[in-house]
Structure formats: structure tokens, C-alpha cells
Motif scaffolding. Structure first.
Motif, PDB file in Angstrom:
ATOM      1  N   SER A  59       0.836  -1.195   0.000  1.00  0.00           N
ATOM      2  CA  SER A  59       0.000   0.000   0.000  1.00  0.00           C
ATOM      3  C   SER A  59       0.876   1.253   0.000  1.00  0.00           C
ATOM      4  N   PRO A  60       1.479   1.552  -1.164  1.00  0.00           N
ATOM      5  CA  PRO A  60       2.500   2.619  -1.216  1.00  0.00           C
ATOM      6  C   PRO A  60       1.988   3.991  -0.787  1.00  0.00           C
ATOM      7  N   THR A  61       0.746   4.342  -1.156  1.00  0.00           N
ATOM      8  CA  THR A  61       0.335   5.713  -0.796  1.00  0.00           C
ATOM      9  C   THR A  61       0.073   5.857   0.695  1.00  0.00           C
ATOM     10  N   THR A  62      -0.280   4.764   1.395  1.00  0.00           N
ATOM     11  CA  THR A  62      -0.390   4.838   2.858  1.00  0.00           C
ATOM     12  C   THR A  62       0.975   5.186   3.435  1.00  0.00           C
ATOM     13  N   GLN A  63       1.982   4.438   2.958  1.00  0.00           N
ATOM     14  CA  GLN A  63       3.334   4.629   3.473  1.00  0.00           C
ATOM     15  C   GLN A  63       3.906   5.990   3.063  1.00  0.00           C
ATOM     16  N   LEU A  64       3.739   6.348   1.782  1.00  0.00           N
ATOM     17  CA  LEU A  64       4.298   7.624   1.311  1.00  0.00           C
ATOM     18  C   LEU A  64       3.575   8.807   1.968  1.00  0.00           C
ATOM     19  N   GLY A  65       2.278   8.642   2.261  1.00  0.00           N
ATOM     20  CA  GLY A  65       1.540   9.695   2.963  1.00  0.00           C
ATOM     21  C   GLY A  65       2.109   9.912   4.367  1.00  0.00           C
ATOM     22  N   PHE A  66       2.422   8.813   5.025  1.00  0.00           N
ATOM     23  CA  PHE A  66       3.019   8.877   6.368  1.00  0.00           C
ATOM     24  C   PHE A  66       4.392   9.550   6.293  1.00  0.00           C
ATOM     25  N   ILE A  67       5.170   9.168   5.261  1.00  0.00           N
ATOM     26  CA  ILE A  67       6.505   9.771   5.088  1.00  0.00           C
ATOM     27  C   ILE A  67       6.367  11.257   4.738  1.00  0.00           C
ATOM     28  N   PRO A  88      -6.596   1.734 -12.894  1.00  0.00           N
ATOM     29  CA  PRO A  88      -6.089   3.102 -13.154  1.00  0.00           C
ATOM     30  C   PRO A  88      -6.909   4.172 -12.435  1.00  0.00           C
ATOM     31  N   VAL A  89      -8.179   3.901 -12.197  1.00  0.00           N
ATOM     32  CA  VAL A  89      -9.011   4.866 -11.464  1.00  0.00           C
ATOM     33  C   VAL A  89      -8.467   5.061 -10.050  1.00  0.00           C
ATOM     34  N   LYS A  90      -8.078   3.940  -9.425  1.00  0.00           N
ATOM     35  CA  LYS A  90      -7.568   4.030  -8.045  1.00  0.00           C
ATOM     36  C   LYS A  90      -6.186   4.689  -8.037  1.00  0.00           C
ATOM     37  N   ILE A  91      -5.361   4.398  -9.037  1.00  0.00           N
ATOM     38  CA  ILE A  91      -4.054   5.066  -9.102  1.00  0.00           C
ATOM     39  C   ILE A  91      -4.260   6.572  -9.236  1.00  0.00           C
ATOM     40  N   ALA A  92      -5.162   6.973 -10.133  1.00  0.00           N
ATOM     41  CA  ALA A  92      -5.414   8.408 -10.360  1.00  0.00           C
ATOM     42  C   ALA A  92      -5.800   9.077  -9.041  1.00  0.00           C
ATOM     43  N   GLU A  93      -6.696   8.430  -8.290  1.00  0.00           N
ATOM     44  CA  GLU A  93      -7.197   9.053  -7.061  1.00  0.00           C
ATOM     45  C   GLU A  93      -6.172   8.998  -5.928  1.00  0.00           C
ATOM     46  N   ASP A  94      -5.553   7.835  -5.748  1.00  0.00           N
ATOM     47  CA  ASP A  94      -4.583   7.694  -4.647  1.00  0.00           C
ATOM     48  C   ASP A  94      -3.447   8.713  -4.771  1.00  0.00           C
ATOM     49  N   TYR A  95      -2.909   8.842  -5.970  1.00  0.00           N
ATOM     50  CA  TYR A  95      -1.719   9.696  -6.120  1.00  0.00           C
ATOM     51  C   TYR A  95      -2.076  11.181  -6.218  1.00  0.00           C
ATOM     52  N   ALA A  96      -3.297  11.496  -6.662  1.00  0.00           N
ATOM     53  CA  ALA A  96      -3.734  12.889  -6.594  1.00  0.00           C
ATOM     54  C   ALA A  96      -3.901  13.283  -5.116  1.00  0.00           C
ATOM     55  N   MET A  97      -4.472  12.382  -4.346  1.00  0.00           N
ATOM     56  CA  MET A  97      -4.629  12.591  -2.897  1.00  0.00           C
ATOM     57  C   MET A  97      -3.251  12.831  -2.247  1.00  0.00           C
ATOM     58  N   LEU A  98      -2.301  11.969  -2.607  1.00  0.00           N
ATOM     59  CA  LEU A  98      -0.952  12.095  -2.048  1.00  0.00           C
ATOM     60  C   LEU A  98      -0.311  13.422  -2.456  1.00  0.00           C
ATOM     61  N   GLN A  99      -0.552  13.832  -3.693  1.00  0.00           N
ATOM     62  CA  GLN A  99      -0.035  15.136  -4.161  1.00  0.00           C
ATOM     63  C   GLN A  99      -0.484  16.268  -3.234  1.00  0.00           C
ATOM     64  N   HIS A 100      -1.776  16.278  -2.886  1.00  0.00           N
ATOM     65  CA  HIS A 100      -2.310  17.341  -2.016  1.00  0.00           C
ATOM     66  C   HIS A 100      -1.658  17.288  -0.644  1.00  0.00           C
ATOM     67  N   LEU A 101      -1.549  16.070  -0.090  1.00  0.00           N
ATOM     68  CA  LEU A 101      -0.994  15.935   1.260  1.00  0.00           C
ATOM     69  C   LEU A 101       0.488  16.286   1.287  1.00  0.00           C
TER      70      LEU A 101
END
Lengths: 370, 200
Positions: A59-67, A88-101
Motif C-alpha cells: 500500500s505505497p500511498t499509505t506509506q508515502l503519505g506517512f513519510i 487506473p481509477v484508483k491510481i489516479a485518485e490515490d496519487y492525486a490525494m498524495l499530491q495534495h498531502l
């Protein structure tokens, strides 16, 4: 030029002690490595994605969000994000979310994954690997660039009037690299879109890496994104350092000899000669790394694999200290001195945002004033 | 005078090895047959044993070390192949198979091949047809109709008959050599255009 570390997140027994860390320890160690990477002045931390033991990062975005919460400057990236088995829908959303955080400190490297059994767990088939990478990525790009998407393809259910949320930070999608060891189709894909191309460069001879990069560069130019030497290239590398090179060899050899992938095969000396692996003094690492550009041209990103084969966290953190204090400052200077002015740096959120604003301004000027 | 290159792969383990002896005799017969037609033969002998460690390393790492790479290229670029293996446990030897496991699976497509095998007893002679032919059929090679099996007796009382079989096989191999061996397209030279990939 950007320097950083990439990790696959393997849980491997330390062959010198027989101890295997727990998943909890390994996950926390990856966080410690990322935090340390920023502290010693590195530019990028990239982590893999796996869904099978002995790997932990599912779950990379969980970990990268924490980092992201524990760092403030370092770019968070992936090595790689599975464009084949993820929706791809989940990738689009997960990494856009991470971008904001992470305030835009995010880019991604797309990869196919090479383990056959993983595909069916996600309803896919490894024989469609290339076709999945092509279709899923084409959709992912649209999801980040178009607010409302109507779409139909072969591999997922159609989308009607779909909006991926949140929208990318500042309307700027994360920069994407495509990683592949030997598939010309992926070099072609990176070139077609004018995206970056990354070669992991740690398992195979440099002559092979060179062919893949040459293909990507010539096709990048063919598709009109700029001259071949302006394409965006990243390389991996694998090093182990001590002040005296004999000490480095002595300490690393047991890890090398039983490492996943090449362990129980060639000798450390043979593998160092045949591939870019460098075990020795910081000066030797500097000299070897500087030779990479003679094979692939001026490039934008160099990531090092530092934390595999059961190396204890303490050792990895020491390695990062040496990398940050003795190696990377010299490499920065040397590479910068050699790079011609027309060769761009790797795109970042700030540079992509500025480019998007410039493009919008141009549009405004061009519009007829009726 | 035109020239033909012949790669000779032999997987014997001992010195001297009967597989090497058979390989040498096959190579000599092919050379004689070619020279009778005014063609010079350049035979390159490859003792698989010399590359045993490199073959294991190739299987484990996925790439051939420099020396083995040269040998694999020799086989790929040859006009024809002579392949000889000892018979182990009713088949080709493991070392022989490793060589063809790491060779690119398109490297032998359309290439004339002369098959040879050795063994302690003639009871194993069908190894050529039950083990070697299927392997080379998978690799899309063109094995000539006569394969040569040599048992212990063929080096003594059976020597004359063995020579006949060798001569027959050599004639058949040379007869196929006017064929153009198809060269493989290089995927890094001419990639599939991305629009074609997008259109599935």
C-alpha cells in the motif's frame, strides 16, 4: 540532477546473524530510510509495490503519505507502481490525494511487475502485461487531465461521466516515469507521451541499459518532444561503501552471496565487472557513477538501491550518511559541470505548474479580442 | 572461394571425451564435403563444459557473462550447427540442455543442425529421435534426417559403419546450406509504433 534511493521493501534474513526482521520493523525501517534520505540531502525516495511475501509494501500511498508528514523537501516516488494489476481509477485518485498531502512532492514510476501469479489475484493475466500497461496508462492520463471522462476499453468496466477525485494539485498531474528492464514497448510508450524513462540498471550489463535508453531517446525525438538528448532519463544503481574498499568488500560479500535475484550465482567480483554494482570506497562509487553518462548521455535522476539482501537498518543509515556527505555532493558538481544548458532537469511539480501557467497565458494572448 | 561458418557444440565432460571425438569427426566430414564443392568451412568448437559456471550464472541472473555471450553469438551467427551430447539418464545431459536454455529461443530458427549423441551402449540410440529432435523442433531449427549416435563399439569394431553414418549426415547438412538462414529482427532497432500498441 536528482539523487535518491529506491527500495523494493524485501524482508530478507540477515545472513551474518540469521535474524529476520518482522514486517512491522521493515515497514518502519523504510520510513526511517526515507527520513534519513531527506536529512542527508537526497532529492528522491522511491518505493516498490508488491502483493506477495517476502515484500511488505502493498500500500505505497499509505506509506508515502506517512513519510510526507515526516518530511518537507524530498520527492516521494514509486519503483514501481503496478500499472497492470491496479485499477487506473484508483491510481489516479490515490496519487492525486498524495499530491495534495505532500504539497506536490510526488511523482510515479510505472512498471508491469514480473510475477505471473500476482496477475490473477487482481483478475488479470500476465500475458496481457504490455496491453494492460498501454490501456491502463492511457486511461490514467485522461483521468488526471479531463474533469469528466467517458471511456470504454478492454480491461475494466466502462466509465460514463466519471470524475476522479480529488483533482490533481493545481491541475497539474504528477510527472510519470516508465520503468522497464528489457521491453522496447515501454521505452516506446515513455517516448510517445514525452514522459520519463527509468532503467533499473542493477541486474544487467550497462550495454543493455544503453540500448534501451538509446531507443527511448531516439523515439522521444521522433514523437517531437525535443532532441534525443533532452529526453528525461533515470537510472538505478547499487553500491556499498566503506572508507577502505577492502572493508566494504569484506562486509558486503555475505549479503551479496545469498542475496535474492543473483545470490548463489556469480562472484561479487564477476558481478561488479558485468553490472554497475560497485562495492568499495566512496571515491570508487563516484568514479563508477560518473561513467554512467558516457553510456546513456546526460541524465536527470540517479537512484541507488541501499537496503536489500538483509542489510540491517543501522548499516543502511550509515550508508546513507556516506552517500549524502561524501558521494552525492561531488556527483552533483561533476554532473552539473558536464551537462550542456539545453538538457533539461527532471520535471517537478513547481516546474510543471509554471509550464502550465505559461501555456495558459499564451492561450489568452492568442484568443481573438472580438 | 565462399565460406560457411559451422558452430560445433559438444557437451562431453571427460578428457578425452567421446562426444568431442564424434563432434570433431562430424566437423571434419562437413569440412571435406564443403571443400569438395569449393566452399571453405570455418568450424568453431564450443566445449560446453568450459562455460558450466557461466551457464549457471546466466540462469540465475538472466544475462550471459561476457565470455558466454561471445559463444552464444557465435552459435547465433553460424550458418549451421553441429550439436553433440552424451546420453545421461535416457536423455541429453543437463549441461547440454542448459546451453540451449540460455540461448535465445529464436537463435536457431531456420538453421540447419546435425545432431549427434554418444553413449555406453547402442540401446540408447533413439535418444536422438526421442530427446534431441523434439528440443530442436521447439527451437524451430532444421535438423537433417540422419543423426549420428556413437556407442562404445563404434569406436572399435563398428568404426567403419560409424564413418558411413557420419559421411551421410555431413552430406545432408551441406545440402541444406544453400538455404539463406533467416536473420532475426532487432526489437530495439525497429520498435512497434505506439499507435499500433494503443490500437491493440
Amino acid at each position: 540532477m536528482q539523487f535518491g534511493v529506491f527500495t523494493v521493501g524485501d524482508v530478507t534474513e540477515d545472513p551474518t546473524t540469521g535474524r529476520t526482521v518482522s514486517e512491522a520493523e521493515r515497514i518502519k525501517a523504510m520510513v526511517a530510510i526515507a527520513v534519513k534520505a531527506e536529512e542527508v540531502g537526497l532529492d528522491v525516495f522511491a518505493q516498490g509495490e508488491h502483493h506477495n511475501p517476502p515484500f511488505v509494501p502493498s500500500s505505497p500511498t499509505t506509506q508515502l503519505g506517512f513519510i510526507a508528514a515526516k518530511t518537507s523537501k524530498i520527492i516521494l516516488s514509486t519503483s514501481t507502481t503496478l500499472i497492470t494489476t491496479n485499477d487506473p481509477v484508483k491510481i489516479a485518485e490515490d496519487y492525486a490525494m498524495l499530491q495534495h498531502l505532500a504539497d506536490g512532492r510526488v511523482d510515479l514510476m510505472m512498471g508491469r511487475g514480473n510475477t505471473g501469479p500476482v496477475y490473477p489475484w487482481f483478475g488479470q493475466d500476465i500475458r496481457n502485461g504490455i496491453a494492460l500497461a498501454v490501456e491502463n496508462y492511457a486511461l490514467l492520463r485522461r483521468l488526471w487531465r479531463e474533469d469528466v471522462v467517458d471511456w470504454e476499453g478492454k480491461f475494466r468496466t466502462p466509465l460514463q461521466g466519471f470524475t476522479a477525485t480529488p483533482r490533481p494539485l493545481d491541475g497539474v498531474p504528477p510527472f510519470v516515469w516508465h520503468g522497464s528492464i528489457r521491453s522496447p514497448e515501454i521505452a516506446e510508450q515513455a517516448a510517445y507521451y514525452g514522459d520519463g524513462f527509468f532503467h533499473n540498471n542493477i541486474f544487467w550489463p550497462m550495454s543493455h541499459t544503453q540500448r534501451m535508453i538509446q531507443l527511448y531517446r531516439s523515439r522521444f525525438e521522433h514523437y517531437g518532444h525535443g532532441a534525443a538528448d533532452q529526453a528525461i532519463v533515470g537510472l538505478g544503481g547499487q553500491v556499498f561503501m566503506r572508507k577502505n574498499s577492502q572493508d566494504a568488500v569484506r562486509e558486503f560479500r555475505p549479503y551479496f552471496d545469498s542475496a535474492p535475484v543473483y545470490g548463489h550465482g556469480p562472484s561479487l567480483e564477476d558481478f561488479s565487472r558485468e553490472t554497475p554494482l560497485t562495492v568499495g570506497s566512496p571515491q570508487q562509487v563516484i568514479e563508477r557513477t560518473l561513467t554512467f553518462r558516457e553510456h546513456v548521455g546526460d541524465y536527470q535522476r540517479q537512484l541507488f538501491l541501499m537496503d536489500h539482501a538483509g542489510l540491517p537498518l543501522k548499516t543502511v543509515l550509515e550508508q546513507l550518511d556516506i552517500l549524502g556527505s561524501e558521494v552525492v555532493p561531488v556527483l552533483h558538481k561533476e554532473f552539473a559541470a558536464k551537462k550542456p544548458a539545453h538538457v533539461p532537469d527532471a520535471p517537478t511539480h513547481a516546474s510543471l505548474k509554471a509550464a502550465a501557467e505559461r501555456a495558459r497565458d499564451l492561450e489568452t494572448i492568442k484568443e481573438p479580442t472580438a | 572461394m565462399t565460406e560457411r561458418s559451422i558452430a560445433v557444440v559438444t557437451a562431453g565432460l571427460t578428457t578425452p571425451s567421446s562426444s568431442r571425438l564424434l563432434a570433431d569427426q562430424l566437423a571434419a566430414a562437413v569440412r571435406d564435403e564443403l571443400s569438395g564443392r569449393g566452399i571453405e568451412a570455418r568450424a568453431e568448437i564450443i566445449e560446453v563444459r568450459d562455460h558450466a559456471h557461466d551457464l549457471t550464472n546466466n540462469l540465475l541472473t538472466g544475462f550471459p557473462p561476457a565470455q558466454l555471450r561471445k559463444v552464444l553469438e557465435t552459435v547465433e551467427q553460424a550458418d549451421a550447427l553441429i550439436a553433440v551430447t552424451p546420453t545421461f539418464s535416457a536423455s541429453y545431459s543437463g549441461l547440454f540442455k542448459m546451453f540451449f536454455d540460455v540461448l535465445d529461443d529464436k537463435a536457431l530458427a531456420g538453421k540447419p543442425v546435425l545432431l549427434g549423441a554418444t553413449g555406453g551402449t547402442e540401446r540408447h540410440s533413439l535418444v536422438l529421435d526421442f530427446a534431441l529432435r523434439p528440443l530442436f523442433a521447439y527451437l524451430k531449427a532444421l535438423p537433417v534426417a540422419t543423426g549420428v549416435y556413437a556407442a562404445s563399439t563404434d569406436w572399435g569394431t563398428g568404426a567403419a559403419k560409424l564413418r558411413t553414418r557420419i559421411a551421410q549426415a555431413a552430406t545432408e547438412l551441406v545440402a541444406t546450406l544453400h538455404h539463406e538462414t533467416p536473420r532475426q529482427a532487432d526489437p530495439y532497432e525497429n520498435p512497434t509504433p505506439f499507435e499500433d500498441l494503443l490500437n491493440g
